[in-house]
Design a protein around this motif. Structure first.
Motif, PDB file in Angstrom:
ATOM      1  N   VAL A   1      39.765  45.827  31.243  1.00  0.00           N
ATOM      2  CA  VAL A   1      39.542  44.998  30.001  1.00  0.00           C
ATOM      3  C   VAL A   1      39.437  45.952  28.853  1.00  0.00           C
ATOM      4  O   VAL A   1      40.249  45.065  27.940  1.00  0.00           O
ATOM      5  N   ARG A   2      39.335  46.985  28.760  1.00  0.00           N
ATOM      6  CA  ARG A   2      39.231  47.650  27.652  1.00  0.00           C
ATOM      7  C   ARG A   2      40.923  48.021  27.090  1.00  0.00           C
ATOM      8  O   ARG A   2      41.050  48.090  25.940  1.00  0.00           O
ATOM      9  N   THR A   3      41.762  48.262  28.013  1.00  0.00           N
ATOM     10  CA  THR A   3      43.112  48.466  27.678  1.00  0.00           C
ATOM     11  C   THR A   3      44.025  47.294  27.047  1.00  0.00           C
ATOM     12  O   THR A   3      44.046  47.437  25.806  1.00  0.00           O
ATOM     13  N   PRO A   4      43.791  46.256  27.477  1.00  0.00           N
ATOM     14  CA  PRO A   4      44.310  44.941  26.802  1.00  0.00           C
ATOM     15  C   PRO A   4      43.551  44.931  25.568  1.00  0.00           C
ATOM     16  O   PRO A   4      43.998  44.031  24.598  1.00  0.00           O
ATOM     17  N   LEU A   5      42.381  44.930  25.329  1.00  0.00           N
ATOM     18  CA  LEU A   5      41.494  44.539  24.404  1.00  0.00           C
ATOM     19  C   LEU A   5      42.023  45.499  23.068  1.00  0.00           C
ATOM     20  O   LEU A   5      41.983  45.304  22.019  1.00  0.00           O
ATOM     21  N   ASN A   6      42.155  46.839  23.472  1.00  0.00           N
ATOM     22  CA  ASN A   6      42.670  47.645  22.473  1.00  0.00           C
ATOM     23  C   ASN A   6      43.943  47.282  21.967  1.00  0.00           C
ATOM     24  O   ASN A   6      44.237  47.428  20.652  1.00  0.00           O
ATOM     25  N   ILE A   7      44.817  47.015  22.834  1.00  0.00           N
ATOM     26  CA  ILE A   7      46.182  46.359  22.351  1.00  0.00           C
ATOM     27  C   ILE A   7      46.061  45.263  21.220  1.00  0.00           C
ATOM     28  O   ILE A   7      46.438  45.188  20.411  1.00  0.00           O
ATOM     29  N   ILE A   8      45.399  44.195  21.766  1.00  0.00           N
ATOM     30  CA  ILE A   8      44.998  43.152  21.264  1.00  0.00           C
ATOM     31  C   ILE A   8      44.421  43.251  19.690  1.00  0.00           C
ATOM     32  O   ILE A   8      44.867  42.975  18.704  1.00  0.00           O
ATOM     33  N   SER A   9      43.448  44.452  19.633  1.00  0.00           N
ATOM     34  CA  SER A   9      42.825  44.721  18.602  1.00  0.00           C
ATOM     35  C   SER A   9      43.685  45.382  17.555  1.00  0.00           C
ATOM     36  O   SER A   9      43.726  45.151  16.241  1.00  0.00           O
ATOM     37  N   GLY A  10      44.381  46.193  18.290  1.00  0.00           N
ATOM     38  CA  GLY A  10      45.420  47.095  17.379  1.00  0.00           C
ATOM     39  C   GLY A  10      46.435  46.206  16.429  1.00  0.00           C
ATOM     40  O   GLY A  10      46.712  46.296  15.356  1.00  0.00           O
TER      41      GLY A  10
ATOM     42  N   ASN B   1      47.003  42.846   7.989  1.00  0.00           N
ATOM     43  CA  ASN B   1      47.231  43.868   6.704  1.00  0.00           C
ATOM     44  C   ASN B   1      48.097  42.961   5.797  1.00  0.00           C
ATOM     45  O   ASN B   1      49.520  42.850   6.096  1.00  0.00           O
ATOM     46  N   PRO B   2      47.676  42.506   4.378  1.00  0.00           N
ATOM     47  CA  PRO B   2      48.312  41.792   3.593  1.00  0.00           C
ATOM     48  C   PRO B   2      49.590  42.730   2.963  1.00  0.00           C
ATOM     49  O   PRO B   2      50.604  41.975   2.392  1.00  0.00           O
ATOM     50  N   ASP B   3      49.419  43.993   2.935  1.00  0.00           N
ATOM     51  CA  ASP B   3      50.640  45.044   2.544  1.00  0.00           C
ATOM     52  C   ASP B   3      51.569  45.259   3.521  1.00  0.00           C
ATOM     53  O   ASP B   3      52.493  46.113   3.364  1.00  0.00           O
ATOM     54  N   LEU B   4      51.472  44.549   5.015  1.00  0.00           N
ATOM     55  CA  LEU B   4      52.557  45.105   5.679  1.00  0.00           C
ATOM     56  C   LEU B   4      53.758  44.361   5.423  1.00  0.00           C
ATOM     57  O   LEU B   4      53.730  43.078   5.380  1.00  0.00           O
ATOM     58  N   GLU B   5      54.962  45.088   5.641  1.00  0.00           N
ATOM     59  CA  GLU B   5      56.319  44.503   5.417  1.00  0.00           C
ATOM     60  C   GLU B   5      56.906  44.324   6.886  1.00  0.00           C
ATOM     61  O   GLU B   5      57.418  45.491   7.417  1.00  0.00           O
ATOM     62  N   THR B   6      56.810  43.208   7.403  1.00  0.00           N
ATOM     63  CA  THR B   6      57.496  43.240   8.725  1.00  0.00           C
ATOM     64  C   THR B   6      58.361  41.898   8.682  1.00  0.00           C
ATOM     65  O   THR B   6      58.297  40.950   8.002  1.00  0.00           O
ATOM     66  N   ASN B   7      59.422  41.995   9.570  1.00  0.00           N
ATOM     67  CA  ASN B   7      60.658  40.725   9.826  1.00  0.00           C
ATOM     68  C   ASN B   7      60.023  39.717  10.991  1.00  0.00           C
ATOM     69  O   ASN B   7      59.097  39.985  11.643  1.00  0.00           O
ATOM     70  N   GLN B   8      60.436  38.855  10.788  1.00  0.00           N
ATOM     71  CA  GLN B   8      59.948  37.799  11.797  1.00  0.00           C
ATOM     72  C   GLN B   8      60.248  38.204  13.267  1.00  0.00           C
ATOM     73  O   GLN B   8      59.248  38.086  14.004  1.00  0.00           O
ATOM     74  N   GLN B   9      61.146  38.834  13.718  1.00  0.00           N
ATOM     75  CA  GLN B   9      61.251  39.397  15.055  1.00  0.00           C
ATOM     76  C   GLN B   9      59.866  40.349  15.464  1.00  0.00           C
ATOM     77  O   GLN B   9      59.659  40.097  16.274  1.00  0.00           O
ATOM     78  N   GLN B  10      59.593  41.259  14.441  1.00  0.00           N
ATOM     79  CA  GLN B  10      58.584  42.163  14.595  1.00  0.00           C
ATOM     80  C   GLN B  10      57.384  41.306  14.806  1.00  0.00           C
ATOM     81  O   GLN B  10      56.498  41.707  15.594  1.00  0.00           O
ATOM     82  N   ARG B  11      57.066  40.361  14.142  1.00  0.00           N
ATOM     83  CA  ARG B  11      55.710  39.544  14.140  1.00  0.00           C
ATOM     84  C   ARG B  11      55.718  38.775  15.408  1.00  0.00           C
ATOM     85  O   ARG B  11      54.625  38.403  16.275  1.00  0.00           O
ATOM     86  N   HIS B  12      57.004  38.478  15.744  1.00  0.00           N
ATOM     87  CA  HIS B  12      57.244  37.574  17.018  1.00  0.00           C
ATOM     88  C   HIS B  12      56.662  38.462  18.197  1.00  0.00           C
ATOM     89  O   HIS B  12      55.971  37.858  19.326  1.00  0.00           O
ATOM     90  N   ASP B  13      57.389  39.593  18.246  1.00  0.00           N
ATOM     91  CA  ASP B  13      57.068  40.594  19.209  1.00  0.00           C
ATOM     92  C   ASP B  13      55.369  40.918  19.385  1.00  0.00           C
ATOM     93  O   ASP B  13      54.837  41.240  20.239  1.00  0.00           O
ATOM     94  N   MET B  14      55.022  41.328  17.931  1.00  0.00           N
ATOM     95  CA  MET B  14      53.434  41.432  18.288  1.00  0.00           C
ATOM     96  C   MET B  14      52.826  40.094  18.604  1.00  0.00           C
ATOM     97  O   MET B  14      51.654  40.617  19.532  1.00  0.00           O
ATOM     98  N   ALA B  15      52.937  39.241  18.087  1.00  0.00           N
ATOM     99  CA  ALA B  15      52.180  37.822  18.775  1.00  0.00           C
ATOM    100  C   ALA B  15      52.407  37.892  20.346  1.00  0.00           C
ATOM    101  O   ALA B  15      51.486  37.246  20.930  1.00  0.00           O
ATOM    102  N   LYS B  16      53.787  37.892  20.647  1.00  0.00           N
ATOM    103  CA  LYS B  16      53.880  38.000  22.253  1.00  0.00           C
ATOM    104  C   LYS B  16      53.058  39.044  22.948  1.00  0.00           C
ATOM    105  O   LYS B  16      52.523  38.667  23.941  1.00  0.00           O
ATOM    106  N   MET B  17      53.088  40.200  22.500  1.00  0.00           N
ATOM    107  CA  MET B  17      52.040  41.174  23.178  1.00  0.00           C
ATOM    108  C   MET B  17      50.602  40.856  23.128  1.00  0.00           C
ATOM    109  O   MET B  17      49.793  40.877  24.047  1.00  0.00           O
ATOM    110  N   ILE B  18      50.058  40.228  21.939  1.00  0.00           N
ATOM    111  CA  ILE B  18      48.823  39.394  22.005  1.00  0.00           C
ATOM    112  C   ILE B  18      48.599  38.530  22.841  1.00  0.00           C
ATOM    113  O   ILE B  18      47.692  38.630  23.881  1.00  0.00           O
ATOM    114  N   THR B  19      49.550  37.808  23.027  1.00  0.00           N
ATOM    115  CA  THR B  19      49.398  36.561  24.005  1.00  0.00           C
ATOM    116  C   THR B  19      49.418  36.860  25.502  1.00  0.00           C
ATOM    117  O   THR B  19      48.672  36.605  26.421  1.00  0.00           O
TER     118      THR B  19
END
Length: 584
Positions: A376-385, A392-410
């Motif tokens: 449980v701790r391992t995926p929770l750490n990934i989701i939290s990270g 972060n409002p100052d984060l500069e990411t493109n659409q593909q990067q945000r999609h990849d992060m959302a996929k990892m959280i899902t």
């Protein structure tokens, strides 16, 4: 249950009992007192039963003659300590109960904490840590009322030793309470308590506080101070610096066989999982060996009790024969005594079985907690990270990067949900009768939906497909929810162990059964492990995700449908699991 560690702790309290918590008595410089005390100490340290009990009895008589009941009952406690270090648990427990009754009868409330303290150590020795903590908390309350505040820190340390692995935050809080009391009443204990606190920081993974505590420890050494925890602290500090093998060698040299638990902890913190597993396995083997000795000694004590009881029963029978008035009364007495004897032996067998089942339950509980905590701790750490990154409002990411992060959280959310679902499903299924199978299911449509879902989740090098020999109109009665859970467990298992190649779902139907097979080109399973993998918490590859419940769950659920799940050991080139379900 760390038997050797407990024995060492018990020995450490000897000095407190010998010295006592009161001011030194007037006879403290009496040559006779010094000689008797030293004789008792030497025989205790030598482990010589004959000499120890002879010397301690003479010492006790001396203290009674001086009318010092506190010192006298202190030596009564030393008898219990001696028996525990000799692994004579039954005898130690009897003495502790006798001490408790005697203190109550004499209304020596100020000394009752001694009996509770001994019972606490006995319960800890036998693995009943909750009862041990309860008794030690009672010791603290009674010491506070009796004005023995300066002797409370060692009792806090006893509780801390139990809670360090279970609840390090609570252990740290109690240790700070002990530290405050020691600074106020017994400064000589402060350095040892602060050293023990450093070990808790290490256990919690608090590197900053651990390093600060270690620097304070070195300053204390330079001032001539010392701590019983010092060597262990030096071992962990060496490991923290990255000198893993040096730390392991230090643990073995300093702690001997008792060092395997420390070694396992070092390897685990370094991420060396295989080495950690082997060290933990060796530690468990040594503990099991020690536990066997303790159990043997305990059972010998029980057998001695039975022999004493037999002797008393024969003597009682003889006396009753001499005074028997009628043959009928004598017969009733014999029957009664025989029944008592039979009941006691049956009760002892029940206690043995209960003890064995308790050990099995404790091992299973430990395995469950360790597996669930990690998984449980391992995926929770990934989701939290990733959640922190996306917020972060100052984060500069493109659409593909945000999609990849959302996929990892899902994906990791789905992993946790699947883990909890497995545990809940297995728990409910074990206590549920055969499932109702009144839902008509179109086999091809049902399997197509599931295969499509796993095809989307599969790596690019893995092809997931369905090969059905049935017509699209074929249906059969089953429980769709349970069958879905079975397919999810088996397909998730195939996907986990197949890095490239294919996963294929095949079907066949005869006059009595529907057969669904899941074939993969993964690492495969040895034939001699075909049944082992269906046991709870079994993982052939400990580094893969999961807690070892998927396959056992699939078999339990198939049983509720009147079917089976088995591994086809004749299949080569991977693994092949076969689900067989009745048509009627």
């Amino acid at each position: 249950m760390k038997i050797r560690g407990t024995a060492i702790l018990i020995t450490l309290i000897l000095s407190m009992f010998v010295i006592g918590v009161k001011a030194a008595p007037e006879y403290a410089n009496d040559p006779e007192f010094i000689a008797l005390r030293d004789s008792m100490r030497h025989s205790f340290n030598d482990g010589d039963s004959t000499r120890f009990f002879r010397h301690v009895k003479v010492f006790q008589d001396y203290l009674l003659a001086k009318d010092d009941l506190h010192a006298y009952y202190t030596q009564r406690c030393n008898e219990i300590v001696f028996l525990m270090n000799r692994m004579k648990i039954v005898e130690a427990y009897k003495l502790a109960q006798q001490l408790s009754r005697e203190l109550r009868e004499k209304k020596l409330e100020s000394e009752m904490y001694m009996a509770y303290n001994m019972l606490g150590h006995i319960y800890r020795y036998c693995g009943n840590e909750d009862a041990a903590i309860e008794n030690w908390n009672e010791v603290l309350r009674r010491m506070q009322r009796a004005g023995y505040r300066e002797s409370m820190p060692p009792i806090y340390m006893n509780i801390v030793n139990v809670l360090t692995s279970k609840d390090p935050d609570e252990a740290l809080r109690l240790l700070n309470e002990a530290l405050n009391i020691a600074r106020e009443t017994s400064p000589e204990r402060v350095f040892d308590i602060e050293t023990r606190r450093a070990l808790i920081y290490y256990s919690m993974g608090d590197t900053a506080h651990f390093k600060e505590a270690y620097d304070n420890y070195e300053e204390g050494l330079a001032l001539g101070q010392n701590s019983v925890h010092g060597r262990e602290l030096e071992i962990y500090h060496t490991a923290m610096l990255g000198n893993i093998e040096e730390a392991v060698n230090m643990a073995h040299e300093s702690l001997g066989n008792d060092g395997y638990g420390t070694v396992a902890d070092i390897y685990q913190k370094a991420g060396m999982w295989q080495e950690a597993y082997l060290a933990l396995q060796r530690a468990n083997e040594l503990n099991d060996s020690t536990n066997a000795i303790i159990l043997s000694n305990s059972m010998e004590g029980v057998r001695s009790e039975l022999r004493i009881y037999d002797a008393e029963r024969r003597a009682t029978r003889t006396r009753n024969i001499m005074f028997t008035i009628t043959i009928g009364l004598l017969g009733m007495l014999v029957v009664t005594l025989s029944y008592i004897m039979w009941s006691r032996r049956r009760h002892m067998r029940q206690l043995q079985n209960a003890y064995r089942h308790a050990l099995e339950s404790d091992n299973m509980k430990t395995a469950f907690i360790q597996n669930v905590s990690h998984e449980v701790r391992t995926p929770l750490n990934i989701i939290s990270g990733f959640a922190q990154v996306l917020s972060n409002p100052d984060l500069e990411t493109n659409q593909q990067q945000r999609h990849d992060m959302a996929k990892m959280i899902t994906q990791n959310t789905k992993l946790i949900t699947s883990l909890i679902d497995e545990m809940l499903e297995l728990s409910m299924s074990e206590n549920t009768k055969e499932a109702v199978r009144e839902e008509k299911v179109n086999l091809n449509n049902f399997l197509t939906q599931i295969v499509d879902e796993y095809r989307n989740d599969a790596p690019s090098d893995v092809k997931v497909s369905l090969k059905s020999s049935q017509e699209n109109s074929f249906t059969f009665n089953t429980n769709k929810h349970i069958l879905t859970s079975i397919m999810n467990s088996l397909l998730s298992n195939a996907l986990k162990y197949t890095e490239k190649g294919s996963i294929t779902v095949l079907t066949s139907v005869d006059d009595e059964n529907v057969t669904i097979a899941i074939e993969d080109t993964g690492i495969g399973i040895p034939a001699d492990k075909a049944e082992l993998i269906f046991e709870r918490f079994v993982k052939l590859d400990t580094f893969k995700q999961g807690i070892g419940l998927g396959l056992p769950l699939s078999r339990v659920l198939a049983g509720r449908l009147g079917g089976t799940v088995n591994l086809d050991t004749s299949y080569k080139g991977g693994s092949r699991f076969v689900i067989t379900l009745p048509l009627a």
